[in-house]
Scaffold this motif. Structure first.
Motif, short mmCIF file in Angstrom:
data_model
loop_
_atom_site.label_atom_id
_atom_site.label_comp_id
_atom_site.label_asym_id
_atom_site.label_seq_id
_atom_site.Cartn_x
_atom_site.Cartn_y
_atom_site.Cartn_z
N ARG A 45 0.83 -1.21 0.00
CA ARG A 45 0.00 0.00 0.00
C ARG A 45 0.86 1.25 0.00
O ARG A 45 0.54 2.25 -0.67
CB ARG A 45 -0.93 -0.03 1.21
CG ARG A 45 -1.95 -1.16 1.15
CD ARG A 45 -2.70 -1.32 2.46
NE ARG A 45 -3.68 -2.40 2.36
CZ ARG A 45 -4.34 -2.90 3.40
NH1 ARG A 45 -4.14 -2.41 4.63
NH2 ARG A 45 -5.21 -3.88 3.23
N LEU A 46 1.95 1.20 0.73
CA LEU A 46 2.86 2.33 0.81
C LEU A 46 3.47 2.64 -0.56
O LEU A 46 3.54 3.80 -0.99
CB LEU A 46 3.96 2.02 1.83
CG LEU A 46 5.10 3.02 1.98
CD1 LEU A 46 4.57 4.38 2.39
CD2 LEU A 46 6.11 2.51 3.01
N VAL A 47 3.92 1.60 -1.26
CA VAL A 47 4.52 1.79 -2.58
C VAL A 47 3.50 2.38 -3.56
O VAL A 47 3.81 3.32 -4.32
CB VAL A 47 5.08 0.46 -3.11
CG1 VAL A 47 5.45 0.57 -4.59
CG2 VAL A 47 6.30 0.04 -2.30
N CYS A 48 2.29 1.85 -3.55
CA CYS A 48 1.26 2.35 -4.47
C CYS A 48 0.95 3.82 -4.20
O CYS A 48 0.84 4.63 -5.14
CB CYS A 48 0.00 1.51 -4.36
SG CYS A 48 0.19 -0.19 -4.97
N ALA A 49 0.83 4.18 -2.93
CA ALA A 49 0.51 5.58 -2.59
C ALA A 49 1.66 6.51 -2.94
O ALA A 49 1.45 7.62 -3.45
CB ALA A 49 0.18 5.68 -1.10
N ALA A 50 2.89 6.07 -2.69
CA ALA A 50 4.05 6.92 -2.98
C ALA A 50 4.23 7.10 -4.47
O ALA A 50 4.60 8.19 -4.94
CB ALA A 50 5.30 6.31 -2.35
N ALA A 51 3.98 6.05 -5.25
CA ALA A 51 4.09 6.17 -6.71
C ALA A 51 3.08 7.18 -7.26
O ALA A 51 3.38 7.92 -8.20
CB ALA A 51 3.88 4.81 -7.36
N ASP A 52 1.88 7.21 -6.68
CA ASP A 52 0.87 8.18 -7.10
C ASP A 52 1.23 9.60 -6.68
O ASP A 52 0.93 10.57 -7.40
CB ASP A 52 -0.49 7.81 -6.51
CG ASP A 52 -1.13 6.61 -7.19
OD1 ASP A 52 -0.74 6.30 -8.34
OD2 ASP A 52 -2.02 5.99 -6.58
N ALA A 53 1.88 9.75 -5.54
CA ALA A 53 2.17 11.09 -5.01
C ALA A 53 3.43 11.71 -5.60
O ALA A 53 3.53 12.93 -5.73
CB ALA A 53 2.30 11.03 -3.49
N ALA A 54 4.42 10.87 -5.96
CA ALA A 54 5.73 11.38 -6.37
C ALA A 54 5.68 12.37 -7.54
O ALA A 54 6.47 13.32 -7.57
CB ALA A 54 6.67 10.22 -6.68
N PRO A 55 4.80 12.20 -8.54
CA PRO A 55 4.80 13.15 -9.65
C PRO A 55 3.99 14.43 -9.41
O PRO A 55 3.98 15.32 -10.28
CB PRO A 55 4.19 12.34 -10.80
CG PRO A 55 3.27 11.39 -10.13
CD PRO A 55 3.93 11.04 -8.82
N LEU A 56 3.35 14.55 -8.28
CA LEU A 56 2.48 15.70 -8.03
C LEU A 56 3.32 16.92 -7.66
O LEU A 56 4.06 16.91 -6.67
CB LEU A 56 1.48 15.39 -6.92
CG LEU A 56 0.55 14.20 -7.17
CD1 LEU A 56 -0.38 14.00 -5.98
CD2 LEU A 56 -0.25 14.37 -8.46
N VAL A 57 3.16 17.99 -8.41
CA VAL A 57 3.98 19.19 -8.24
C VAL A 57 3.81 19.78 -6.83
O VAL A 57 4.78 20.25 -6.22
CB VAL A 57 3.62 20.24 -9.31
CG1 VAL A 57 4.33 21.56 -9.04
CG2 VAL A 57 3.96 19.71 -10.69
N HIS A 58 2.59 19.76 -6.32
CA HIS A 58 2.32 20.43 -5.05
C HIS A 58 2.47 19.50 -3.84
O HIS A 58 2.26 19.95 -2.71
CB HIS A 58 0.92 21.05 -5.07
CG HIS A 58 0.76 22.07 -6.16
ND1 HIS A 58 1.50 23.23 -6.21
CD2 HIS A 58 -0.03 22.09 -7.26
CE1 HIS A 58 1.16 23.93 -7.27
NE2 HIS A 58 0.22 23.26 -7.93
N TYR A 59 2.82 18.23 -4.06
CA TYR A 59 3.01 17.33 -2.93
C TYR A 59 4.45 17.43 -2.42
O TYR A 59 5.40 17.12 -3.15
CB TYR A 59 2.71 15.88 -3.32
CG TYR A 59 2.90 14.91 -2.16
CD1 TYR A 59 1.88 14.71 -1.24
CD2 TYR A 59 4.11 14.23 -1.98
CE1 TYR A 59 2.06 13.86 -0.16
CE2 TYR A 59 4.29 13.37 -0.90
CZ TYR A 59 3.27 13.20 0.01
OH TYR A 59 3.45 12.36 1.08
#
Length: 257
Positions: free
Chosen positions: A131-145
């Protein structure tokens, strides 16, 4: 970490030392042997502990070019694995996502590899890391994250280590005690990639045996070691993955030369 390169980078993310060798050791060795680059992130067992030292030995056997990155949490079942840190299951999830996003943005991989959603056999730490990997992969490309954690980075593909039902059925007659094979398996039709890692089998087995503590402690590991040679080779000599592309086309893990 240089991001302008034709070399495909993969980051393998696991909960515990020995998981990288048993479940993905062939893929690590094959990916590197075929010209790829790879790093290993391990969530538990702090540097200086005996199993972390064994992890360093295993990483060398698999040919990893850099030492594993350790997040430093405690194994949920072994508090002494990180005496001054909380269990991997007790830390706020968002905090852990941010930590892994920082590593993704630093390493800039095209591929992330971890366990399937069931953690292969239901281990809560494995499920948590999936779950951690999936969430981090989704968040990593977000400019404002978390802009302070580095430049955004888009992972191309996620690979999830699993075991086909046919392999589970092959092993089950030799491991009649369900405690030693609490694995349901993934239907063969749902497998996206089967890697033949026979040419990396020596390195993979040496890496597994580098984890001396687990080989001595674990009844499951001892029972696997007692399985006859042919089914053992079927289990260790092929690795199965499901795949999720995050961009069209994705990226190939351990592509054939």
């Amino acid at each position: 970490m240089d991001a302008v390169s034709d070399i495909v980078r993969a980051v393998f993310v696991h909960a515990h030392p020995d998981d990288e060798s048993l479940w993905t050791g062939g893929a690590i060795a094959a990916h590197i042997a075929r010209g790829g680059d790879a790093d290993l992130v391990t969530a538990t067992w702090a540097p200086g502990t005996h199993r972390h030292r064994e992890l360093l030995d295993a990483a060398r056997e698999l040919g990893l070019p850099r030492p594993p990155i350790t997040l430093g949490y405690a194994d949920s079942m072994v508090p002494e694995s990180a005496p001054d840190a909380p269990s991997v299951l007790e830390v706020p999830f968002d905090e852990q996502v941010a930590l892994l996003v920082a590593q993704i943005r630093l390493l800039r991989p095209q591929i992330l590899v971890t366990y399937d959603a069931f953690g292969i056999y239901g281990h809560p730490d494995h499920i948590h890391v999936n779950r951690l990997v999936c969430a981090a992969a989704d968040a990593a490309p977000l400019v404002h994250y978390r802009p302070e954690s580095g430049q955004p980075w888009q992972v191309k593909s996620l690979y999830f280590a699993t075991i086909p039902v046919t392999v589970v059925n092959l092993l089950r007659p030799y491991l009649p005690d369900e405690r030693h094979l609490p694995i349901i398996g993934t239907p063969d039709a749902d497998i996206d990639l089967v890697l033949d890692v026979q040419s990396q089998l020596g390195a993979k087995i040496r890496a597994i045996y580098s984890h001396k503590t687990e080989m001595k402690r674990s009844a499951s590991m001892r029972n696997f070691a007692s399985v006859p040679a042919e089914p053992q080779r079927q289990f260790l000599g092929r690795e199965a993955y499901t795949r999720r592309d995050l961009v069209p086309g994705g990226a190939e893990l351990a592509p054939e030369a």
